[in-house]
Write a protein that holds these residues in place. Structure first.
Motif, PDB file in Angstrom:
ATOM      1  N   GLY A 163      -4.112   4.547   0.319  1.00 17.53           N
ATOM      2  CA  GLY A 163      -5.320   4.305  -0.551  1.00 17.53           C
ATOM      3  C   GLY A 163      -4.657   3.833  -1.918  1.00 17.53           C
TER       4      GLY A 163
ATOM      5  N   ARG B 267       0.738  -1.202   0.002  1.00  8.37           N
ATOM      6  CA  ARG B 267      -0.130   0.067   0.180  1.00  8.37           C
ATOM      7  C   ARG B 267       0.757   1.137  -0.065  1.00  8.37           C
TER       8      ARG B 267
ATOM      9  N   GLU C 289      -6.251   9.805   4.313  1.00  7.46           N
ATOM     10  CA  GLU C 289      -5.653   8.356   4.550  1.00  7.46           C
ATOM     11  C   GLU C 289      -5.106   8.130   5.870  1.00  7.46           C
TER      12      GLU C 289
ATOM     13  N   TYR D 158     -12.942  -0.818   1.085  1.00  9.04           N
ATOM     14  CA  TYR D 158     -11.673   0.268   1.686  1.00  9.04           C
ATOM     15  C   TYR D 158     -12.244   1.236   2.597  1.00  9.04           C
ATOM     16  N   GLY D 159     -11.581   1.582   3.495  1.00  7.51           N
ATOM     17  CA  GLY D 159     -11.640   2.841   4.070  1.00  7.51           C
ATOM     18  C   GLY D 159     -12.628   2.906   5.278  1.00  7.51           C
TER      19      GLY D 159
ATOM     20  N   CYS E  41      -7.448  11.630  -3.991  1.00  8.46           N
ATOM     21  CA  CYS E  41      -8.681  11.569  -3.575  1.00  8.46           C
ATOM     22  C   CYS E  41      -9.900  12.427  -4.059  1.00  8.46           C
TER      23      CYS E  41
ATOM     24  N   HIS F 138      -8.459   6.465   6.903  1.00  8.14           N
ATOM     25  CA  HIS F 138      -8.798   5.632   6.055  1.00  8.14           C
ATOM     26  C   HIS F 138      -7.802   4.475   5.444  1.00  8.14           C
TER      27      HIS F 138
ATOM     28  N   ASN G 249      -8.180  -0.402  -7.890  1.00 12.71           N
ATOM     29  CA  ASN G 249      -9.390  -1.225  -7.828  1.00 12.71           C
ATOM     30  C   ASN G 249     -10.387  -0.766  -6.798  1.00 12.71           C
ATOM     31  N   PRO G 250     -11.209   0.278  -7.291  1.00 13.13           N
ATOM     32  CA  PRO G 250     -12.208   0.985  -6.460  1.00 13.13           C
ATOM     33  C   PRO G 250     -13.118  -0.083  -6.127  1.00 13.13           C
TER      34      PRO G 250
ATOM     35  N   LEU H 214     -12.742  -2.940  -4.622  1.00 12.64           N
ATOM     36  CA  LEU H 214     -12.471  -3.514  -3.300  1.00 12.64           C
ATOM     37  C   LEU H 214     -12.933  -2.988  -1.924  1.00 12.64           C
TER      38      LEU H 214
ATOM     39  N   ASN I 294      -4.174   0.722  -3.049  1.00  9.80           N
ATOM     40  CA  ASN I 294      -5.052  -0.394  -3.535  1.00  9.80           C
ATOM     41  C   ASN I 294      -6.349  -0.051  -3.965  1.00  9.80           C
ATOM     42  N   HIS I 295      -6.880   0.929  -3.452  1.00  8.98           N
ATOM     43  CA  HIS I 295      -8.345   1.597  -3.594  1.00  8.98           C
ATOM     44  C   HIS I 295      -8.255   2.155  -4.959  1.00  8.98           C
TER      45      HIS I 295
END
Length: 420
Positions: A377, A300, A371, A388-389, A308, A374, A383-384, A386, A379-380
């Protein structure tokens, strides 16, 4: 220190006939190492030296030496420096320990205890207060070279019976985990009160072991413990009460200690700024602390609030208008933006791979960004879809908004300001 002394001065002014003693349960000095070598950081040594200078104007009657203080003692208590140190700052003689001893010739042996006699118009006779200090052995990154720590329990069993006849009230200053402090109280009924430090939680009610009372102190110096002693008509200790004083803005700074603090902060700020610039020059883009991560590695990476914003404009605007977005400036106003013990709650990803290092190396990671709550970020972003946060409240919040740093924290009121 300025607020602690300010409270003591106000107490003395309000109750001029009530005598008092100022004592410290331990961990006076910082022990953080330099980022690139295995020695005490230059700013830590400087800050420790300012602590030594403050002991006299603070009128500290006794201070327990903890195992975490030993790296500084290696420097300050050498045969070359100690004689002039105690001559310049006599309060250094008030540093006590019953289970720390020198192992190199020429290094001074700390007094194991001290007896302080308190007098005053409200006392039927002088009150002799014995103060003895103990510390756990503990482990440090920088092991002391000139001192060692013996087992505190045999030291207590040997010493307490010697001190008891010499005083009317015996206080043990302890720097150890609570279970060890409980054992110290249980095994030594000659001790009246154990004041224990080395904890970062608000103290609960006192515990009693026979006639020995165990009180918990708060580390970091943001809360002052007050122990009141009441005597009977013959001058014997009848009872004691205690409370914790939050050293917040309602308490005025002592003028002299505030001046010492300001001079210390000026010097420390200059040194820390220089060290941060040196660190920035030594860290390159491929350094493992800062380096980018190859796609697909699974590691990460902190992306920063600006990244963001591209998908979360509304949330970004709410954050931008919050105090979180200006958290770093609060440190800059008091010249503590390079203070390692403060910045973790004012930046994003401190001491984490690709997170904040210092303002010259990673300026985009300053402030409490998305972050911080959360987590990193990357990896988010890749691939949104998945999960996360998700933030666990209040657990995530009280890491920084704890009773010592933010005694007025109210989750419902604070969340209303940043809800998104």
């Amino acid at each position: 220190m300025a607020r602690r002394q300010g409270y003591i001065a106000e107490f003395a002014k309000r109750y001029p006939q009530v005598p008092h003693l100022h004592i410290d349960a331990g961990h006076l000095f910082g022990e953080r190492l330099d980022f690139s070598s295995k020695v005490l950081s230059e700013d830590i040594v400087l800050g420790n030296e300012w602590v030594i200078r403050a002991l006299d104007p603070m009128r500290v009657a006794a201070a327990n030496v903890s195992f975490q203080d030993l790296p500084q003692l290696d420097l300050s208590f050498s045969p070359q420096t100690y004689p002039s140190l105690v001559q310049t700052y006599p309060a250094v003689r008030g540093l006590i320990s019953a289970n720390i001893r020198p192992i190199k010739e020429g290094y001074p042996k700390l007094e194991p205890f001290t007896i302080r006699e308190i007098t005053g118009p409200r006392l039927p006779k002088p009150l002799r207060v014995g103060i003895v200090g103990f510390t756990e052995r503990g482990r440090l990154q920088l092991a002391p070279k000139n001192f060692t720590v013996d087992d505190p329990f045999p030291a207590a069993r040997k010493l307490v019976p010697r001190i008891r006849p010499k005083c009317d009230l015996l206080i043990a200053l302890a720097y150890m985990p609570k279970p060890m402090a409980s054992r110290l109280a249980q095994e030594n009924p000659g001790i009246d009160i154990v004041l224990n430090a080395n904890e970062y939680v608000l103290p609960g009610p006192p515990e009693s072991f026979g006639k020995t009372k165990l009180l918990q102190c708060i580390n970091e110096g943001k809360i002052l413990g007050e122990l009141r002693i009441y005597l009977d008509e013959k001058g014997r200790v009848r009872e004691t009460t205690d409370r914790s004083i939050s050293l917040d803005g309602a308490i005025p700074d002592d003028r002299l200690l505030a001046e010492i603090r300001e001079n210390a902060r000026k010097q420390l700020s200059a040194v820390q700024d220089r060290l941060a610039r040196v660190q920035a020059a030594q860290l390159g883009a491929e350094n493992p602390i800062l380096g980018t991560t190859a796609p697909g590695s699974g590691r990460r990476v902190f992306a920063g609030a600006g990244t963001c914003q591209s998908c979360h404009e509304r949330e970004y605007q709410i954050w931008e208008e919050s105090a979180h977005a200006h958290a770093f400036a609060t440190l800059q106003r008091v010249r503590r933006e390079n203070e390692q013990d403060c910045i973790s709650c004012h930046v994003t990803g401190f001491e984490e791979p690709t997170g904040y290092v210092n303002i010259f190396t990673t300026p985009r990671m300053k402030d409490v960004q998305c972050e911080s709550c959360h987590t990193a970020g990357s990896n988010h972003i890749n691939n949104p879809v998945l999960p996360y946060g998700k933030v666990k409240m209040p657990d995530n919040c009280i890491t920084c908004h704890n009773p010592e740093n933010d005694p007025d924290f109210n989750l419902e009121a604070y969340w209303a300001k940043i809800k998104h």
